[in-house]
Write a protein that holds these residues in place. Structure first.
Motif, PDB file in Angstrom:
ATOM      1  N   LEU A  89       0.834  -1.197   0.000  1.00 57.01           N
ATOM      2  CA  LEU A  89       0.000   0.000   0.000  1.00 57.01           C
ATOM      3  C   LEU A  89       0.870   1.249   0.000  1.00 57.01           C
ATOM      4  CD1 LEU A  89      -2.616   1.645   0.308  1.00 57.01           C
ATOM      5  CD2 LEU A  89      -2.511   1.175   2.774  1.00 57.01           C
ATOM      6  N   ASP A  90       1.879   1.278   0.847  1.00 58.28           N
ATOM      7  CA  ASP A  90       2.721   2.471   0.938  1.00 58.28           C
ATOM      8  C   ASP A  90       3.513   2.714  -0.338  1.00 58.28           C
ATOM      9  OD1 ASP A  90       1.716   2.905   3.424  1.00 58.28           O
ATOM     10  OD2 ASP A  90       3.566   2.511   4.526  1.00 58.28           O
ATOM     11  N   ARG A  91       3.908   1.635  -1.035  1.00 60.58           N
ATOM     12  CA  ARG A  91       4.590   1.823  -2.325  1.00 60.58           C
ATOM     13  C   ARG A  91       3.651   2.508  -3.322  1.00 60.58           C
ATOM     14  NH1 ARG A  91       6.198  -3.570  -1.120  1.00 60.58           N
ATOM     15  NH2 ARG A  91       8.329  -3.578  -0.298  1.00 60.58           N
ATOM     16  N   ALA A  92       2.400   2.105  -3.305  1.00 60.44           N
ATOM     17  CA  ALA A  92       1.424   2.738  -4.195  1.00 60.44           C
ATOM     18  C   ALA A  92       1.231   4.207  -3.828  1.00 60.44           C
ATOM     19  CB  ALA A  92       0.099   1.989  -4.137  1.00 60.44           C
ATOM     20  N   LEU A  93       1.213   4.502  -2.533  1.00 63.48           N
ATOM     21  CA  LEU A  93       1.088   5.891  -2.097  1.00 63.48           C
ATOM     22  C   LEU A  93       2.272   6.722  -2.571  1.00 63.48           C
ATOM     23  CD1 LEU A  93      -0.093   5.292   1.590  1.00 63.48           C
ATOM     24  CD2 LEU A  93      -1.481   6.198  -0.272  1.00 63.48           C
ATOM     25  N   VAL A  94       3.473   6.207  -2.368  1.00 62.82           N
ATOM     26  CA  VAL A  94       4.673   6.927  -2.774  1.00 62.82           C
ATOM     27  C   VAL A  94       4.653   7.181  -4.278  1.00 62.82           C
ATOM     28  CG1 VAL A  94       7.184   6.794  -2.987  1.00 62.82           C
ATOM     29  CG2 VAL A  94       6.077   6.123  -0.836  1.00 62.82           C
ATOM     30  N   ASP A  95       4.298   6.173  -5.057  1.00 55.25           N
ATOM     31  CA  ASP A  95       4.246   6.336  -6.511  1.00 55.25           C
ATOM     32  C   ASP A  95       3.263   7.441  -6.896  1.00 55.25           C
ATOM     33  OD1 ASP A  95       6.103   4.355  -6.905  1.00 55.25           O
ATOM     34  OD2 ASP A  95       4.646   2.794  -7.420  1.00 55.25           O
ATOM     35  N   SER A  96       2.101   7.444  -6.266  1.00 50.60           N
ATOM     36  CA  SER A  96       1.086   8.450  -6.600  1.00 50.60           C
ATOM     37  C   SER A  96       1.542   9.850  -6.230  1.00 50.60           C
ATOM     38  CB  SER A  96      -0.231   8.123  -5.878  1.00 50.60           C
ATOM     39  OG  SER A  96      -0.782   6.916  -6.357  1.00 50.60           O
ATOM     40  N   PHE A  97       2.138   9.986  -5.059  1.00 49.02           N
ATOM     41  CA  PHE A  97       2.590  11.311  -4.637  1.00 49.02           C
ATOM     42  C   PHE A  97       3.748  11.805  -5.499  1.00 49.02           C
ATOM     43  CE2 PHE A  97       0.783  10.239  -0.244  1.00 49.02           C
ATOM     44  CZ  PHE A  97      -0.345  11.019  -0.444  1.00 49.02           C
ATOM     45  N   ARG A  98       4.644  10.900  -5.868  1.00 50.83           N
ATOM     46  CA  ARG A  98       5.764  11.321  -6.718  1.00 50.83           C
ATOM     47  C   ARG A  98       5.278  11.741  -8.095  1.00 50.83           C
ATOM     48  NH1 ARG A  98      10.362   6.848  -4.823  1.00 50.83           N
ATOM     49  NH2 ARG A  98      11.132   8.084  -3.061  1.00 50.83           N
ATOM     50  N   GLN A  99       4.311  11.032  -8.627  1.00 54.58           N
ATOM     51  CA  GLN A  99       3.760  11.406  -9.934  1.00 54.58           C
ATOM     52  C   GLN A  99       3.089  12.773  -9.872  1.00 54.58           C
ATOM     53  OE1 GLN A  99       1.267   8.265 -11.532  1.00 54.58           O
ATOM     54  NE2 GLN A  99       2.792   6.704 -11.050  1.00 54.58           N
ATOM     55  N   ALA A 100       2.558  13.122  -8.706  1.00 55.24           N
ATOM     56  CA  ALA A 100       1.906  14.422  -8.538  1.00 55.24           C
ATOM     57  C   ALA A 100       2.895  15.521  -8.164  1.00 55.24           C
ATOM     58  CB  ALA A 100       0.821  14.327  -7.469  1.00 55.24           C
ATOM     59  N   GLY A 101       4.178  15.177  -8.016  1.00 56.16           N
ATOM     60  CA  GLY A 101       5.184  16.174  -7.682  1.00 56.16           C
ATOM     61  C   GLY A 101       5.100  16.686  -6.266  1.00 56.16           C
ATOM     62  N   VAL A 102       4.645  15.834  -5.346  1.00 54.72           N
ATOM     63  CA  VAL A 102       4.425  16.244  -3.960  1.00 54.72           C
ATOM     64  C   VAL A 102       5.753  16.367  -3.210  1.00 54.72           C
ATOM     65  CG1 VAL A 102       3.536  15.351  -1.756  1.00 54.72           C
ATOM     66  CG2 VAL A 102       2.065  15.376  -3.798  1.00 54.72           C
TER      67      VAL A 102
END
Length: 214
Positions: A89-102
């Motif tokens: 789950l956390d890997r998916a979160l990190v991927d999503s946030f990185r794609q959003a430039g967070v």
């Protein structure tokens, strides 16, 4: 010195809100009603120099997701039930946030234990809000714990996230008296008011530290 206003102890901010060359790019995580998420959105339109790039929720249809739709904030659902482990789950979160430039992530009522996968990806930039004056009443049902203990003052804490639950360094706190006749609902409601106040301030302080390389 703290000033008393009604039934809440108010500690006025002693300095101006940090401003940056460009707004902080924030990711937010929420599981429930999403009032802290909305408080961050409102603050970003006022004194908090930030832009919420992405909200992630783990409960489809939760209040936070509905608020995101109303507030026109991008929102993704990462239902924890569909992942085989917390790390996945956390890997998916990190991927999503990185794609959003967070740049920094705020756990605004995220009711899941996070792992080093997320903590290390946003080291010193992962913020949580907890409804007690930490280190008192860590973990779940902090308001119920305070009521059961019979304390006369509780409150809320914004802190950096560490692997052990609710143990990270404190960024900001607010004290809330426990009044005669308080129950879980009334005390939670007053604590929530202070959460909405200190969480954006904590984000501003961490953003200032991150942007300055501290």
């Amino acid at each position: 010195m703290d000033a008393r206003r009604g039934d809440v102890l108010i500690a006025p901010l002693e300095r101006a809100w940090p401003q940056f060359n460009t707004p902080l790019r924030l990711g937010v995580m929420a599981s429930g009603h999403g009032s802290n998420f909305e408080a961050l959105v409102q603050a970003s339109q006022e004194r908090l120099h930030a832009q919420i790039e992405l909200l992630v929720v783990n409960n489809p249809g939760c209040g936070a997701q509905q608020r995101a739709e109303r507030l026109a904030v991008p929102c993704l659902v990462h239902d924890h039930r569909r992942y085989s482990s917390r790390e996945d789950l956390d890997r998916a979160l990190v991927d999503s946030f990185r794609q959003a430039g967070v740049e920094a992530v705020v756990m605004a009522g995220w009711m899941r234990i996070v792992t080093p996968v997320l903590i290390n990806a946003y080291q010193e930039r992962l913020i949580n809000i907890h409804p007690s004056l930490l280190p008192s009443f860590r973990g779940v049902n902090a308001v119920g714990q305070a009521l059961a203990a019979g304390v006369r003052i509780t409150g809320c804490t914004a802190h950096l996230v560490r692997e052990d639950v609710d143990t990270g360094p404190v960024i900001s706190q607010a004290a809330v008296p426990v009044l005669e006749g308080d129950d879980h609902e009334t005390l939670s409601s007053r604590i929530s008011v202070q959460e909405h106040r200190i969480l954006p301030w904590a984000v501003a302080l961490i953003g200032e530290r991150w942007r300055s390389g501290g």
